[in-house]
Design a protein around this motif. Structure first.
Motif, PDB file in Angstrom:
ATOM      1  N   VAL A  12      -9.197 -11.006 -39.461  1.00  0.00           N
ATOM      2  CA  VAL A  12      -8.533 -11.731 -38.378  1.00  0.00           C
ATOM      3  C   VAL A  12      -7.180 -12.198 -38.898  1.00  0.00           C
ATOM      4  CG1 VAL A  12      -8.590 -13.696 -36.795  1.00  0.00           C
ATOM      5  CG2 VAL A  12     -10.727 -12.556 -37.432  1.00  0.00           C
ATOM      6  N   LYS A  13      -6.120 -11.839 -38.180  1.00  0.00           N
ATOM      7  CA  LYS A  13      -4.766 -12.268 -38.562  1.00  0.00           C
ATOM      8  C   LYS A  13      -4.133 -12.990 -37.379  1.00  0.00           C
ATOM      9  CE  LYS A  13      -0.390 -10.722 -40.463  1.00  0.00           C
ATOM     10  NZ  LYS A  13       0.384  -9.565 -40.944  1.00  0.00           N
ATOM     11  N   VAL A  14      -3.596 -14.178 -37.656  1.00  0.00           N
ATOM     12  CA  VAL A  14      -2.874 -14.942 -36.653  1.00  0.00           C
ATOM     13  C   VAL A  14      -1.444 -15.075 -37.157  1.00  0.00           C
ATOM     14  CG1 VAL A  14      -2.761 -17.074 -35.317  1.00  0.00           C
ATOM     15  CG2 VAL A  14      -4.986 -16.222 -36.104  1.00  0.00           C
ATOM     16  N   GLU A  15      -0.486 -14.536 -36.388  1.00  0.00           N
ATOM     17  CA  GLU A  15       0.904 -14.494 -36.850  1.00  0.00           C
ATOM     18  C   GLU A  15       1.845 -14.829 -35.697  1.00  0.00           C
ATOM     19  OE1 GLU A  15       3.946 -11.385 -39.040  1.00  0.00           O
ATOM     20  OE2 GLU A  15       2.155 -10.589 -38.086  1.00  0.00           O
ATOM     21  N   TYR A  16       2.692 -15.832 -35.929  1.00  0.00           N
ATOM     22  CA  TYR A  16       3.688 -16.213 -34.933  1.00  0.00           C
ATOM     23  C   TYR A  16       5.090 -16.025 -35.496  1.00  0.00           C
ATOM     24  CZ  TYR A  16      -0.181 -18.510 -32.486  1.00  0.00           C
ATOM     25  OH  TYR A  16      -1.358 -18.767 -31.838  1.00  0.00           O
ATOM     26  N   GLU A  17       5.982 -15.497 -34.667  1.00  0.00           N
ATOM     27  CA  GLU A  17       7.396 -15.359 -35.037  1.00  0.00           C
ATOM     28  C   GLU A  17       8.164 -16.640 -34.772  1.00  0.00           C
ATOM     29  OE1 GLU A  17       9.766 -12.119 -33.472  1.00  0.00           O
ATOM     30  OE2 GLU A  17       7.977 -10.871 -33.374  1.00  0.00           O
ATOM     31  N   THR A  18       7.750 -17.392 -33.754  1.00  0.00           N
ATOM     32  CA  THR A  18       8.499 -18.534 -33.263  1.00  0.00           C
ATOM     33  C   THR A  18       7.591 -19.744 -33.129  1.00  0.00           C
ATOM     34  OG1 THR A  18       9.802 -16.970 -31.964  1.00  0.00           O
ATOM     35  CG2 THR A  18      10.027 -19.288 -31.390  1.00  0.00           C
ATOM     36  N   ALA A  19       8.140 -20.913 -33.410  1.00  0.00           N
ATOM     37  CA  ALA A  19       7.404 -22.158 -33.171  1.00  0.00           C
ATOM     38  C   ALA A  19       7.650 -22.579 -31.729  1.00  0.00           C
ATOM     39  CB  ALA A  19       7.871 -23.243 -34.131  1.00  0.00           C
ATOM     40  N   PHE A  20       6.586 -22.803 -30.977  1.00  0.00           N
ATOM     41  CA  PHE A  20       6.693 -23.141 -29.567  1.00  0.00           C
ATOM     42  C   PHE A  20       6.352 -24.603 -29.343  1.00  0.00           C
ATOM     43  CE2 PHE A  20       5.829 -18.613 -29.645  1.00  0.00           C
ATOM     44  CZ  PHE A  20       6.737 -18.130 -28.721  1.00  0.00           C
ATOM     45  N   THR A  21       6.885 -25.157 -28.273  1.00  0.00           N
ATOM     46  CA  THR A  21       6.537 -26.502 -27.845  1.00  0.00           C
ATOM     47  C   THR A  21       6.015 -26.396 -26.420  1.00  0.00           C
ATOM     48  OG1 THR A  21       8.300 -27.408 -29.206  1.00  0.00           O
ATOM     49  CG2 THR A  21       7.385 -28.839 -27.527  1.00  0.00           C
ATOM     50  N   PRO A  22       4.840 -26.886 -26.105  1.00  0.00           N
ATOM     51  CA  PRO A  22       3.917 -27.539 -27.032  1.00  0.00           C
ATOM     52  C   PRO A  22       3.266 -26.520 -27.969  1.00  0.00           C
ATOM     53  CG  PRO A  22       2.863 -27.268 -24.903  1.00  0.00           C
ATOM     54  CD  PRO A  22       4.281 -26.767 -24.749  1.00  0.00           C
ATOM     55  N   LEU A  23       2.782 -27.014 -29.097  1.00  0.00           N
ATOM     56  CA  LEU A  23       2.147 -26.143 -30.075  1.00  0.00           C
ATOM     57  C   LEU A  23       0.846 -25.570 -29.536  1.00  0.00           C
ATOM     58  CD1 LEU A  23       2.619 -28.256 -33.313  1.00  0.00           C
ATOM     59  CD2 LEU A  23       3.838 -26.174 -32.693  1.00  0.00           C
ATOM     60  N   GLN A  24       0.560 -24.341 -29.894  1.00  0.00           N
ATOM     61  CA  GLN A  24      -0.727 -23.730 -29.569  1.00  0.00           C
ATOM     62  C   GLN A  24      -1.773 -24.319 -30.513  1.00  0.00           C
ATOM     63  OE1 GLN A  24      -0.670 -21.610 -26.832  1.00  0.00           O
ATOM     64  NE2 GLN A  24       1.332 -22.536 -26.906  1.00  0.00           N
ATOM     65  N   SER A  25      -3.027 -24.067 -30.236  1.00  0.00           N
ATOM     66  CA  SER A  25      -4.096 -24.540 -31.100  1.00  0.00           C
ATOM     67  C   SER A  25      -5.086 -23.394 -31.304  1.00  0.00           C
ATOM     68  CB  SER A  25      -4.800 -25.730 -30.450  1.00  0.00           C
ATOM     69  OG  SER A  25      -5.853 -26.158 -31.269  1.00  0.00           O
ATOM     70  N   ASN A  26      -5.405 -23.115 -32.542  1.00  0.00           N
ATOM     71  CA  ASN A  26      -6.334 -22.042 -32.869  1.00  0.00           C
ATOM     72  C   ASN A  26      -7.511 -22.631 -33.633  1.00  0.00           C
ATOM     73  OD1 ASN A  26      -4.734 -19.531 -32.086  1.00  0.00           O
ATOM     74  ND2 ASN A  26      -3.282 -20.661 -33.335  1.00  0.00           N
ATOM     75  N   SER A  27      -8.727 -22.134 -33.352  1.00  0.00           N
ATOM     76  CA  SER A  27      -9.879 -22.665 -34.069  1.00  0.00           C
ATOM     77  C   SER A  27     -10.896 -21.572 -34.359  1.00  0.00           C
ATOM     78  CB  SER A  27     -10.541 -23.805 -33.286  1.00  0.00           C
ATOM     79  OG  SER A  27     -11.133 -23.324 -32.112  1.00  0.00           O
ATOM     80  N   PHE A  28     -11.553 -21.760 -35.490  1.00  0.00           N
ATOM     81  CA  PHE A  28     -12.628 -20.886 -35.949  1.00  0.00           C
ATOM     82  C   PHE A  28     -13.768 -21.809 -36.353  1.00  0.00           C
ATOM     83  CE2 PHE A  28      -8.595 -18.903 -36.681  1.00  0.00           C
ATOM     84  CZ  PHE A  28      -8.776 -17.602 -36.256  1.00  0.00           C
TER      85      PHE A  28
END
Length: 196
Positions: free
Chosen positions: A63-79
């Protein structure tokens, strides 16, 4: 922490011409598309699932989570409660900038390079109550020649490797790693220490 789950995602076992596993399984990738209007931002909330025989050796994680840009509001990821077994590369590879990621009560067993790898610039990681065992160097990992000794040089790997502060990591268990159990940055020295 259980290693088996009711929902199992598993790659098909394929053989290469030399009768060795080709180490090229399926993977899950979460990313953003900042150039779209409006921008598209992927998120993941994965709970109580087993991922078996996945990842691509020396190419991409299970599983790879990759963002190019920081967004507002921030996303939230959970495992939560995820079990990664027989991974051909990192169990979980995070290149998430400042996006919060919670990894809790997960099991990573028999994976290459790292169970959890928080790459540089990933500053919102919380890893709590996870178990990592039997981490080995990927047989497809790149090697370089040490110019001074002529010997082989390889990148360090660890059961849990997080390259950026701030990080919250506690109550994790790591064993059976053929390099380091944990690699996390220390707090910076202020003022810098002088070594003579």
């Amino acid at each position: 922490i259980l290693e088996s789950r009711n929902i199992v995602l598993k790659s098909v076992d394929t053989e290469s011409s030399d009768d060795q596993h080709n180490l090229y399984g399926g993977h899950i990738e979460v990313f953003d598309l900042p150039h779209l209007t409006p921008p598209w931002i992927g998120e993941v909330d994965l709970n109580w699932v087993q991922l078996d025989s996945m990842g691509k050796a020396a190419i991409t994680a299970v599983v790879k989570v990759e963002y190019e840009t920081a967004f507002t509001p921030l996303q939230s990821n959970s495992f939560t409660g995820v079990s990664v077994t027989n991974g051909f590369e990192y169990g979980l590879h995070l290149q998430t900038l400042s996006t919060p990621v919670m990894i809790q009560d997960c099991v990573f067993s028999n994976v290459a390079s790292a169970g959890i790898f928080g790459d540089r610039f990933a500053t919102g990681i919380r890893a709590v109550g996870n178990a990592v065992s039997n981490v080995y160097r990927s047989p497809k990992a790149a090697e370089a020649i040490n110019e001074d000794t002529g010997g082989s040089r390889v990148a360090n790997f660890a059961g849990i490797r997080i390259d950026e502060n701030p990080v919250v990591a506690h109550s994790n268990f790591v064993a059976g790693v053929r390099d380091a159990c944990y690699m996390v940055p220390g707090d910076p020295c202020t003022p810098p220490l002088k070594v003579f």
